[in-house]
Design an enzyme around this catalytic site. Structure first.
Site, PDB file in Angstrom:
ATOM      1  NE  ARG A 179       0.338   0.891  -6.820  1.00  0.00           N
ATOM      2  CZ  ARG A 179       1.319   1.754  -6.575  1.00  0.00           C
ATOM      3  NH1 ARG A 179       2.545   1.320  -6.414  1.00  0.00           N
ATOM      4  NH2 ARG A 179       1.077   3.043  -6.491  1.00  0.00           N
TER       5      ARG A 179
ATOM      6  N   GLY B 295       2.601   3.614   1.509  1.00  0.00           N
ATOM      7  CA  GLY B 295       3.167   3.799   2.841  1.00  0.00           C
ATOM      8  C   GLY B 295       3.677   5.207   3.075  1.00  0.00           C
ATOM      9  NE  ARG B 296       8.602   5.851   0.065  1.00  0.00           N
ATOM     10  CZ  ARG B 296       9.876   5.904  -0.229  1.00  0.00           C
ATOM     11  NH1 ARG B 296      10.625   6.832   0.294  1.00  0.00           N
ATOM     12  NH2 ARG B 296      10.414   5.019  -1.044  1.00  0.00           N
TER      13      ARG B 296
ATOM     14  NE  ARG C  25       4.276   9.240  -6.497  1.00  0.00           N
ATOM     15  CZ  ARG C  25       4.850   8.070  -6.311  1.00  0.00           C
ATOM     16  NH1 ARG C  25       6.053   7.846  -6.787  1.00  0.00           N
ATOM     17  NH2 ARG C  25       4.230   7.092  -5.682  1.00  0.00           N
TER      18      ARG C  25
ATOM     19  N   GLY D 169       0.815  -1.222   0.000  1.00  0.00           N
ATOM     20  CA  GLY D 169       0.000   0.000   0.000  1.00  0.00           C
ATOM     21  C   GLY D 169       0.837   1.255   0.000  1.00  0.00           C
TER      22      GLY D 169
ATOM     23  CG  ASP E  21       5.075  -3.683  -4.983  1.00  0.00           C
ATOM     24  OD1 ASP E  21       5.541  -4.763  -5.374  1.00  0.00           O
ATOM     25  OD2 ASP E  21       5.747  -2.841  -4.362  1.00  0.00           O
TER      26      ASP E  21
HETATM   27  P1  AMP Z   1       8.982   0.349  -3.039  1.00  0.00           P
HETATM   28  O1  AMP Z   1      10.100  -0.591  -2.809  1.00  0.00           O
HETATM   29  O2  AMP Z   1       9.380   1.801  -3.058  1.00  0.00           O
HETATM   30  O3  AMP Z   1       8.166  -0.011  -4.231  1.00  0.00           O
HETATM   31  O4  AMP Z   1       8.032   0.230  -1.778  1.00  0.00           O
HETATM   32  C1  AMP Z   1       7.428  -0.969  -1.355  1.00  0.00           C
HETATM   33  C2  AMP Z   1       6.449  -0.677  -0.276  1.00  0.00           C
HETATM   34  O5  AMP Z   1       7.089  -0.094   0.862  1.00  0.00           O
HETATM   35  C3  AMP Z   1       5.349   0.281  -0.658  1.00  0.00           C
HETATM   36  O6  AMP Z   1       4.195  -0.142  -0.021  1.00  0.00           O
HETATM   37  C4  AMP Z   1       5.829   1.597  -0.095  1.00  0.00           C
HETATM   38  O7  AMP Z   1       4.781   2.481   0.170  1.00  0.00           O
HETATM   39  C5  AMP Z   1       6.502   1.153   1.182  1.00  0.00           C
HETATM   40  N1  AMP Z   1       7.554   2.086   1.593  1.00  0.00           N
HETATM   41  C6  AMP Z   1       8.771   2.268   1.027  1.00  0.00           C
HETATM   42  N2  AMP Z   1       9.463   3.208   1.687  1.00  0.00           N
HETATM   43  C7  AMP Z   1       8.677   3.649   2.696  1.00  0.00           C
HETATM   44  C8  AMP Z   1       8.832   4.618   3.729  1.00  0.00           C
HETATM   45  N3  AMP Z   1       9.938   5.317   3.874  1.00  0.00           N
HETATM   46  N4  AMP Z   1       7.782   4.794   4.560  1.00  0.00           N
HETATM   47  C9  AMP Z   1       6.668   4.077   4.453  1.00  0.00           C
HETATM   48  N5  AMP Z   1       6.464   3.150   3.508  1.00  0.00           N
HETATM   49  C10 AMP Z   1       7.458   2.926   2.628  1.00  0.00           C
HETATM   50 MG    MG Z   2       6.598   0.932  -5.072  1.00  0.00          MG
END
Ligand code: AMP
Ligand code: MG
Length: 642
Positions: A248, A155-156, A241, A153, A352
């Site tokens: 997705r 997360g940020r 953005r 989901g 994702d």
């Molecule tokens: P990503 O590897 O960037 O595609 O992220 C995978 C998952 O981790 C997604 O659900 C992101 O929203 C969550 N995520 C990555 N970095 C952070 C962060 N600093 N804080 C909260 N959620 C994160």
């Molecule tokens: Mg991602």
């Protein structure tokens, strides 16, 4: 039972494609447009899809402190209402002029304090008195590096609203990345560092300028007071953005994993009706001539002709959900073809990070290729090279098979998809074999379609990049493959090759001597690389390729001035690409040296990558950025800790 047999047989289909490891604007006049505050907003996503039951309304979410909106499992929902964190002393570092234009906003918005408030998370489009659109974070799951990762989901990332460009009527979802924790933050802090935000801000706009489908970036905001802990303590930032959709494959994955049949159907309907222009726009639709067009461009003929075997009666063999699947597959096939043709690697192609709209998305450890190396992955942690350049086409298919599993029941149900018992009770034991077989057949035929669309698009782009007008089947081996092998063995720079080829007059390539003399324009400053190559053998090899290429150019451009061919090539072969070493320099200058100008200059180059020069005053810097990549800064890698 049903789900696991789907998965088993679909995995066989996907292995077939694993052999596919192919080497393979208009200006806005200043006064035009609206302000971000004025532009029409909507909330189709949150009004049509179910919210987190713990906070069913904006009021319910707004009345609790942000700490109550922290990580947990959210079921039966596609999002949670959650507002951005209020930042301290945000500094707006940049706004993309092209993004303003495409959103239908005024160019002066870049200076508007109101825009600064919105893109930093200080203000959104809802109030207790007047209502409006309340921000939200999406729920999704995902397959990461081939393993099921459960709920992920936003997360940020927090979406503020959908906004529609009044002129083009294109609707985008505007979202802030790095705006604080949400129920989907898991163990992380909800923040983004300046380093990765600069990378996304510039490169998503650069890909768009190259014509590659992608999510976009409107602005970059520095949060000087936000200290983010990664490998070191770093400043935080927010990228505003936007995308036609942020949905997705992982959004379907989580529903499938939880066996939430109703919601899979609802989401599929939403995608067809609210993200794409409607069911009738999808491939294979039976339509009257008046209905004409389709969801994506019409430049590839097989689009609306289902493979022979599945041209059966519409609604019976290939129902509307099968056609939706095909649309998503086709879009992704085209996008991955563009990545291959321009040497772009996403770096983390988990489900994702794979868009249902076929957009490049995520912007983690991505990179453009320097020296051509099919094994290259920019992802420091990808030891198996799962997401390397050469694997991208088969990995995207792997992800699309996961989507096929999520939609499998709907696809397999054929013309019974709207039957009351199927809808309420699911597939009966008696129906299962026929339905599974049907889904398998359709998905395996869609695999062929993926391959065809991918190859057609790849050939189209490579043909243009090589300055040819018509693709000939023999070009594939004698020009494309030989070029890639040659680049790999001589360690030539992939994108420089095409630009330099664009600038070579054909009249200077008539004899072997001429060709071998000109070959060195493709070599690095330090000379040729690769094991066993000498300057002489490299010149010979490039010379031979140039001879074949020259013959094809003469054949295709008979009687046309060579200047036209060179111009056409320069319009598709960028002089500038924001490569990793340049991004590192920009990051260093912005973060450590307080340089605020470099970002705008590099963004301008990224938005106009095909120009010869951009700003006379900075000619030297521009040439350095467009020149040979410094030897020890090639093929850089990046960690995921962004
Ligand atoms: P990503 O590897 O960037 O595609 O992220 C995978 C998952 O981790 C997604 O659900 C992101 O929203 C969550 N995520 C990555 N970095 C952070 C962060 N600093 N804080 C909260 N959620 C994160
Ligand atoms: Mg991602």
């Amino acid at each position: 039972m049903l789900r696991s047999s789907f998965s088993r047989s679909l995995r066989t289909i996907q292995t077939r494609l694993n052999q596919m490891a192919l080497h393979v604007g208009a200006q806005n006049s200043a006064a035009e447009g609206l302000t971000l505050a004025e532009i029409p907003k909507s909330n189709n996503f949150t009004s049509k899809l179910p919210p987190d039951p713990a906070f069913e309304t904006p009021e319910a979410s707004h009345s609790v402190s942000r700490e109550h909106l922290g990580p947990r499992l959210v079921k039966g929902a596609l999002y949670t209402y959650v507002r951005p964190e209020k930042p301290e002393d945000p500094e707006l570092l940049g706004v993309s002029p092209k993004a303003l234009e495409d959103l239908g906003l005024k160019l002066e918005e870049a200076q508007n304090p109101e825009l600064k408030e919105i893109v930093s998370g200080n203000r959104f489009f809802w109030s207790e008195e007047k209502g409006g659109v309340y921000p939200w974070a999406q729920c999704y799951g995902g397959w990461q590096f081939g393993e099921w990762a459960g709920q992920l989901g936003d997360g940020r990332a927090i979406s503020l609203a959908e906004i529609t460009n009044p002129k083009t009527k294109v609707r985008y979802e505007l979202q802030l990345k790095g705006a604080g924790r949400t129920p989907y933050s898991r163990f992380a802090d909800g923040k983004a560092v300046l380093r990765s935000s600069i990378r996304e801000y510039i490169v998503s706009e650069a890909l768009h300028a190259l014509g590659v489908p992608t999510t976009r970036a409107l602005s970059l905001t520095l949060l000087p007071k936000s200290k983010v802990i990664r490998e070191r303590i770093e400043p935080g930032a927010i990228v505003a953005r936007f995308a036609e959709t942020w949905l997705r494959i992982g959004t379907f994955d989580i529903l499938h994993a939880r066996n939430d049949r109703d919601l899979i159907r609802k989401l599929a309907e939403y995608v067809a009706e609210d993200v794409f222009p409607g069911w009738e726009s999808l491939p294979g639709a039976v339509r009257t001539p008046q209905q004409g067009g389709s969801a994506a461009d019409v430049d590839d003929p097989p689009r609306n002709i289902p493979p022979k075997e599945i041209q059966g009666k519409e609604g019976e063999e290939q129902n509307r959900f099968a056609r939706l699947y095909r649309e998503i597959v086709r879009r992704n096939a085209k996008t991955v073809a563009a990545w291959q043709a321009y040497g772009f690697m996403n770096g983390v192609l988990n489900t994702d990070n794979t868009s249902i709209y076929g957009l490049s998305m995520d912007y983690g450890p991505f990179a453009f290729m320097d020296n051509f190396d099919p094994q290259y992955t920019p992802n420091h942690d990808d030891h198996m090279l799962r997401y390397s350049y050469k694997n991208q086409p088969s990995i995207i298919w792997w992800n699309l098979v996961r989507l096929g599993e999520s939609l499998g029941e709907l696809i397999g149900a054929g013309d019974q998809v709207d039957d009351e018992t199927f809808m309420t009770k699911g597939v009966s034991e008696a129906q299962a074999p026929v339905m599974i077989k049907r889904a398998e057949t359709i998905i395996s035929q869609t695999a062929d379609e993926y391959r065809t669309v991918f190859l057609n698009e790849y050939k189209r782009l490579m043909t243009r990049r090589l300055g040819l007008r018509v693709f000939q089947e023999s070009d594939f081996d004698s020009l494309f493959s030989e070029l890639l092998d040659m680049m790999e063995q001589l360690e030539l720079d992939f994108n420089h090759f095409f630009r330099r080829l664009s600038e070579l007059p054909i009249s200077e390539l008539e004899t072997d001597e001429q060709r071998q003399a000109r070959a060195s324009v493709f070599f690095h400053e330090e000379g040729v690389g690769g094991i066993g190559n000498t300057e002489e053998s490299a010149r010979r090899r490039v010379g031979e390729w140039l001879a074949k290429w020259r013959a094809r150019v003469l054949e295709d451009w008979q009687g046309v001035d060579d200047g036209e061919r060179r111009d056409a090539m320069k319009r598709v072969n960028p002089k500038f690409l924001p490569r990793s070493w340049i991004l590192d320099e920009v990051i260093e200058r912005v973060e450590k040296k307080g340089d605020r100008e470099i970002l705008g200059r590099v963004m301008n180059m990224a938005l106009h990558p095909f120009e010869d020069s951009w700003n006379e005053k900075y000619r030297e810097e521009e040439e350095r950025f467009c020149g040979d990549v410094p030897r020890f800064k090639r093929a850089m890698m990046c960690s995921c800790s962004s």
